[in-house]
Design an enzyme around this catalytic site. Structure first.
Site, PDB file in Angstrom:
ATOM      1  N   GLU A   1     -11.379  -2.050  19.799  1.00  0.00           N
ATOM      2  CA  GLU A   1     -10.185  -1.984  20.641  1.00  0.00           C
ATOM      3  C   GLU A   1      -9.964  -3.305  21.382  1.00  0.00           C
ATOM      4  OE1 GLU A   1      -7.964   0.273  20.628  1.00  0.00           O
ATOM      5  OE2 GLU A   1      -9.032   1.737  19.389  1.00  0.00           O
TER       6      GLU A   1
ATOM      7  N   ASP B   1      -6.690  -5.773  21.343  1.00  0.00           N
ATOM      8  CA  ASP B   1      -6.059  -6.372  22.527  1.00  0.00           C
ATOM      9  C   ASP B   1      -5.925  -7.885  22.351  1.00  0.00           C
ATOM     10  OD1 ASP B   1      -5.706  -4.022  23.935  1.00  0.00           O
ATOM     11  OD2 ASP B   1      -7.524  -4.228  25.127  1.00  0.00           O
TER      12      ASP B   1
ATOM     13  N   HIS C   1      -4.926  -3.400  14.702  1.00  0.00           N
ATOM     14  CA  HIS C   1      -5.766  -2.452  13.955  1.00  0.00           C
ATOM     15  C   HIS C   1      -5.420  -2.490  12.461  1.00  0.00           C
ATOM     16  CE1 HIS C   1      -7.845  -0.733  17.303  1.00  0.00           C
ATOM     17  NE2 HIS C   1      -6.754  -0.271  17.880  1.00  0.00           N
TER      18      HIS C   1
ATOM     19  N   HIS D   1      -0.755  -4.457  19.573  1.00  0.00           N
ATOM     20  CA  HIS D   1      -2.144  -3.979  19.576  1.00  0.00           C
ATOM     21  C   HIS D   1      -2.413  -3.137  18.336  1.00  0.00           C
ATOM     22  CE1 HIS D   1      -5.817  -2.034  21.377  1.00  0.00           C
ATOM     23  NE2 HIS D   1      -5.376  -1.022  20.636  1.00  0.00           N
ATOM     24  N   GLU D   2      -1.505  -2.213  18.038  1.00  0.00           N
ATOM     25  CA  GLU D   2      -1.690  -1.348  16.871  1.00  0.00           C
ATOM     26  C   GLU D   2      -1.610  -2.144  15.573  1.00  0.00           C
ATOM     27  OE1 GLU D   2      -2.861   1.458  17.404  1.00  0.00           O
ATOM     28  OE2 GLU D   2      -2.453   1.466  19.543  1.00  0.00           O
TER      29      GLU D   2
END
Length: 410
Positions: free
Chosen positions: A338, A342, A274, A270-271
């Site tokens: 976000e 995901d 980003h 997930h990070e």
């Protein structure tokens, strides 16, 4: 410079801001089923979350109301000017920061009772584990950093307004935009270490797996940092901050302690989402546009009156008001970003079964709100709710031909 220039600039900046948000925000990723907490959370888990929120929300809401109203009352009344005059300090470049720090200090002190009660609830439920000495230290550090940031803005804008009575908005907008850019870039190395100690993740299979996952994702990651979050909380988390040479991938030590490796891998993925999308940089650039627009709007409201240092408290009030007004839009964009991270995690790992389990376990451990009221959702929710995130995992699995059954009754 034509008198219409600031109005024209404000209009162009507003259009640029709306266009940038509209174009860069991932509004739709996948068709989602209706979120339903009862599918994946037991009645006991839902009852615990409801009990926690029933106890903590009155205090946290009261604190938010106080922290919003106090600067407004001081700044938009004679109290702000009286605070400045009462200091009897010259020159103004010293008096203005003291006034700003005073407004922030009064606000912080008035929220102590409600914040103490909220902290007691977090301690009761085991979400917080910090001692009161650390709690006070964090509040003092937050006060100092907030005061410093607002004081720099106030002094710079007033100095520019004194020099360019009718044209300070242009250099002011440029200076404020550069400040936002600089703070976002330097935050990981200047601010984060004031709150946590960071160490490189120990060499081993899990670290190698994370670096391999980053390589597979095409994201340059030289290291994975571990934050000593366990001195404050039992919450599980990870994040990416900074951009360029200051970008860092950080995981909480609490996440590495007992979380199943497959779930930690999904959190890291997930990070990496980003990082792959340069979300911090994109968010910073939107902040730059928003700040420039705000300074131009400030000029249209105050004009040459910005040069009056007795308006320092009013400037703090305007920042507080602007922050509240911008929150619903900022949170909407944040939730979409976000959700994209995901989605990226699911694409990178193709592990919807563990994704659903991970979202459930994180929500239970962090006592996340499963079904917040609409106004709280719009004002405070920076992430989709756990049922919404689980719905994405379930939609991905169904699309892939391997549906994930409800967790309740497994």
């Amino acid at each position: 410079m034509p008198k219409s220039a600031p109005r024209l600039a404000a209009g162009l900046l507003a259009l640029a801001l709306v266009f940038t948000v509209a174009v860069t925000t991932p509004w739709h990723l996948i068709d989602l089923p209706k979120p339903d907490a009862a599918l994946d959370f037991t009645s006991a888990e839902i009852a615990r979350q409801n009990a926690f929120r029933h106890e903590i929300l009155p205090w946290s809401t009261a604190s938010w109301i106080i922290s919003t109203l106090v600067p407004l009352v001081i700044g938009f009344s004679p109290l702000g000017r009286r605070m400045y005059d009462g200091l009897r300090v010259r020159p103004w470049v010293i008096a203005v920061p003291l006034t700003v720090a005073g407004v922030v200090l009064i606000t912080s002190l008035l929220t102590v009772p409600t914040d103490v009660m909220a902290e007691r609830v977090s301690l009761k439920y085991g979400l917080s584990v910090q001692n009161w000495r650390l709690w006070v230290w964090d509040r003092g550090l937050n006060w100092a950093l907030t005061s410093l940031g607002l004081a720099v803005i106030a002094v710079v804008l007033m100095a520019l307004a004194k020099h360019w009575k009718q044209g300070w908005w242009l250099p002011g907008a440029i200076a404020a935009a550069l400040l936002v850019l600089g703070v976002s870039f330097a935050y990981p190395v200047l601010v984060e270490p004031r709150f946590n100690h960071f160490t490189s993740m120990p060499a081993g299979a899990q670290r190698n797996e994370f670096l391999a996952l980053a390589k597979q994702d095409g994201v340059p990651v030289k290291d994975v940092l571990v934050a000593d979050a366990s001195k404050r909380t039992t919450a599980l988390n990870a994040y990416v901050s900074g951009f360029g040479s200051t970008r860092r991938l950080v995981v909480y030590d609490t996440l590495l302690k007992d979380t199943p490796p497959a779930q930690v891998r999904l959190v890291v993925a997930h990070e990496l989402g980003h990082a792959a999308e340069d979300d911090v940089l994109h968010g910073t650039l939107i902040g730059v546009l928003g700040t420039a627009f705000g300074i131009t709007l400030l000029y249209l409201l105050l004009g040459a009156r910005m040069s009056d240092p007795r308006r320092a408290a009013m400037l703090v009030a305007l920042v507080a008001a602007g922050t509240v007004l911008a929150s619903p839009v900022q949170n909407l964009v944040s939730r979409k970003i976000e959700a994209r991270a995901d989605y990226h995690s699911l694409r990178l790992t193709n592990d919807p079964q563990d994704f659903v389990a991970m979202q459930h376990d994180l929500a239970v451990q962090n006592i996340d709100g499963l079904d917040p009221s609409r106004w709280r959702y719009w004002m405070f929710a920076t992430h989709p709710t756990p049922p919404e995130r689980i719905a994405m995992g379930r939609a991905w699995a169904t699309q892939d031909g391997h549906p994930v059954p409800p967790l309740v009754g497994r």
